[in-house]
Design a protein around this motif. Structure first.
Motif, PDB file in Angstrom:
ATOM      1  N   SER A 112       0.861  -1.178   0.000  1.00 32.84           N
ATOM      2  CA  SER A 112       0.000   0.000   0.000  1.00 32.84           C
ATOM      3  C   SER A 112       0.898   1.229   0.000  1.00 32.84           C
ATOM      4  CB  SER A 112      -0.933   0.003   1.217  1.00 32.84           C
ATOM      5  OG  SER A 112      -0.180  -0.020   2.422  1.00 32.84           O
ATOM      6  N   LEU A 113       0.337   2.363  -0.384  1.00 26.21           N
ATOM      7  CA  LEU A 113       1.161   3.571  -0.484  1.00 26.21           C
ATOM      8  C   LEU A 113       1.179   4.305   0.845  1.00 26.21           C
ATOM      9  CD1 LEU A 113       2.668   5.320  -2.784  1.00 26.21           C
ATOM     10  CD2 LEU A 113       0.806   6.924  -2.313  1.00 26.21           C
ATOM     11  N   PRO A 114       2.343   4.368   1.516  1.00 22.44           N
ATOM     12  CA  PRO A 114       2.423   5.173   2.740  1.00 22.44           C
ATOM     13  C   PRO A 114       2.072   6.618   2.400  1.00 22.44           C
ATOM     14  CG  PRO A 114       4.428   3.882   2.378  1.00 22.44           C
ATOM     15  CD  PRO A 114       3.639   3.806   1.123  1.00 22.44           C
ATOM     16  N   PHE A 115       1.387   7.291   3.304  1.00 19.19           N
ATOM     17  CA  PHE A 115       1.062   8.691   3.039  1.00 19.19           C
ATOM     18  C   PHE A 115       1.033   9.503   4.316  1.00 19.19           C
ATOM     19  CE2 PHE A 115      -1.921  12.237   2.276  1.00 19.19           C
ATOM     20  CZ  PHE A 115      -1.168  12.896   1.306  1.00 19.19           C
ATOM     21  N   ASN A 116      -0.003   9.325   5.121  1.00 15.19           N
ATOM     22  CA  ASN A 116      -0.089  10.094   6.365  1.00 15.19           C
ATOM     23  C   ASN A 116       0.440   9.225   7.498  1.00 15.19           C
ATOM     24  OD1 ASN A 116      -2.668   8.662   5.767  1.00 15.19           O
ATOM     25  ND2 ASN A 116      -3.172   9.281   7.849  1.00 15.19           N
ATOM     26  N   ASN A 117       1.742   9.309   7.698  1.00 15.81           N
ATOM     27  CA  ASN A 117       2.383   8.457   8.691  1.00 15.81           C
ATOM     28  C   ASN A 117       2.971   9.276   9.827  1.00 15.81           C
ATOM     29  OD1 ASN A 117       3.071   6.699   5.832  1.00 15.81           O
ATOM     30  ND2 ASN A 117       1.902   5.784   7.489  1.00 15.81           N
TER      31      ASN A 117
END
Length: 395
Positions: free
Chosen positions: A100-105
């Motif tokens: 999955s695409l990391p984004f709001n981490n």
């Protein structure tokens, strides 16, 4: 993503539309739990969104549907996934592929009221770094009548996971679920120390429990200056700066149980893509995923939210412009992340199919532990109940 974070995300979608001529509709669904519930229902009805944003806590439950496609297969061929920070992709890589695409981490950090510290005779430039130091500072703050409580935080499993991670302790066998189906829940000595401290803080009026998953209530206790310290997400940086009109807020690393600091577990969410969509649709989704990882977009997202940038080019760009020097609070979580040992399984957030049920058990038993005469008995009950949940799911 609601509030300021939602507005920033909507702006990113609008900029993508203008640049690529591809419509991107962002639909607000109130919470990670609602997105997950609605997506699982949509899988059954066949009317699933093109992308959906799910809390890292629920990753394995999404994988277990067998209805998602790895983003590594969707991103354009010229996209280099090595641009992502290692400490981020360690969690989101499954079977050697970016799932999955990391984004709001994010990770959990501590915020302090600098004015309260100074009034109590404490040095705000040397905030507590261990639980023992948090207790000492809390005693001073309360005894001096500066604040009603020393510290608060939402009763959420993520904070317990973070304490495990810093101690280098696994929560479950099978490397927190990353190396197979877990069956055992670990309660090492450090966790008994944690709950003894937690109960002592509550008994002595140095800590107040805002409630299970009470994120807003914990923040309110800090903003209203009832508590001089709060543990919460780095995503709260922008909001706390804006809301602390009557005092100066500062950010500090998360306090560890002992002097051991292996590293934090990741928080926040990532974007998943369902399988079974028309093949030409994946090209458009891939372009949006690629756009969201661009340095300038990650920079916009970081500045507008407080979530740390998750690619090395975006980190480099922010450092080159002097952003972190001018806004040091935004750098605390990033340094904490990069100082952690990404190769240590304990710093990977647990990957559990029944994560929501495990979460509920840990949170409920945490309340029981701080209210019990003997926290150890409640920890034993926590271990037994979590293992029952795991056995039922994986049998």
């Amino acid at each position: 993503m609601g509030g300021t974070n939602g507005e920033t995300l909507d702006a990113i979608a609008s900029d993508f539309e203008a640049e690529h001529g591809i419509e991107a509709n962002m639909e607000f669904q109130d919470s990670y739990e609602n997105v997950l519930t609605n997506t699982l229902s949509a899988f059954d009805s066949g009317n699933v969104a093109d992308m959906f944003q799910v809390d890292s806590l629920f990753a394995q439950q999404v994988f277990d549907t067998d209805q998602v496609r790895s983003v590594a297969e969707i991103l354009p061929d010229d996209f280099d996934t090595d641009v992502f920070l290692d400490n981020v992709t360690e969690f989101f890589t499954v079977d050697g592929e970016l799932a999955s695409l990391p984004f709001n981490n994010s990770n959990a950090i501590m915020y302090i009221n600098r004015d309260a510290f100074e009034e109590a005779g404490l040095d705000p430039d040397d905030p507590p770094s261990t639980l023992a130091e948090v207790r000492s500072a809390s005693e001073t703050l309360v005894d001096e009548g500066v604040t009603q409580y020393g510290i608060t935080w939402p009763n959420h499993v993520w904070f317990v996971e973070t304490w495990y991670g810093f101690e280098g302790e696994l929560m479950t066998d099978a490397e927190n679920g990353h190396a197979g189906d877990p069956s055992e829940f670990y309660t090492p000595d450090a966790v008994y120390d944690l709950y003894d401290w937690w109960k002592g803080m509550a008994d002595d009026g140095l800590y107040t429990n805002p409630g299970i998953e009470a994120w807003g209530e914990a923040t309110s206790l800090f903003i209203s200056e009832e508590s001089a310290m709060v543990l919460t997400s780095t995503a709260s940086v922008a909001g706390l700066i804006a809301d602390s009109e009557d005092f100066t807020v500062d950010a500090a690393p998360y306090p560890s149980i002992s002097d051991t600091r292996v590293g934090p577990v990741i928080g926040g969410a990532s974007f998943y893509v369902p399988d079974g969509l028309p093949e030409d649709r994946y090209e458009e989704i891939g372009r949006l995923l690629q756009y969201m990882a661009q340095p300038e977009v990650q920079t916009e997202w970081h500045k507008g939210s407080g979530y740390y940038p998750i690619t090395q080019p975006s980190v480099d760009a922010l450092r080159e412009e002097g952003w972190f020097e001018e806004n040091p609070m935004y750098n605390v979580a990033l340094e904490q992340l990069q100082n952690g040992d990404a190769s240590d399984p304990a710093t990977k957030r647990a990957l559990l199919g029944p994560a929501r049920n495990v979460q509920t058990v840990i949170q409920d038993k945490s309340v029981d532990a701080i209210n019990a005469d003997d926290p150890a008995s409640e920890l034993e009950a926590m271990k037994s109940e979590v293992e029952s949940v795991l056995a039922e799911y994986y049998e």
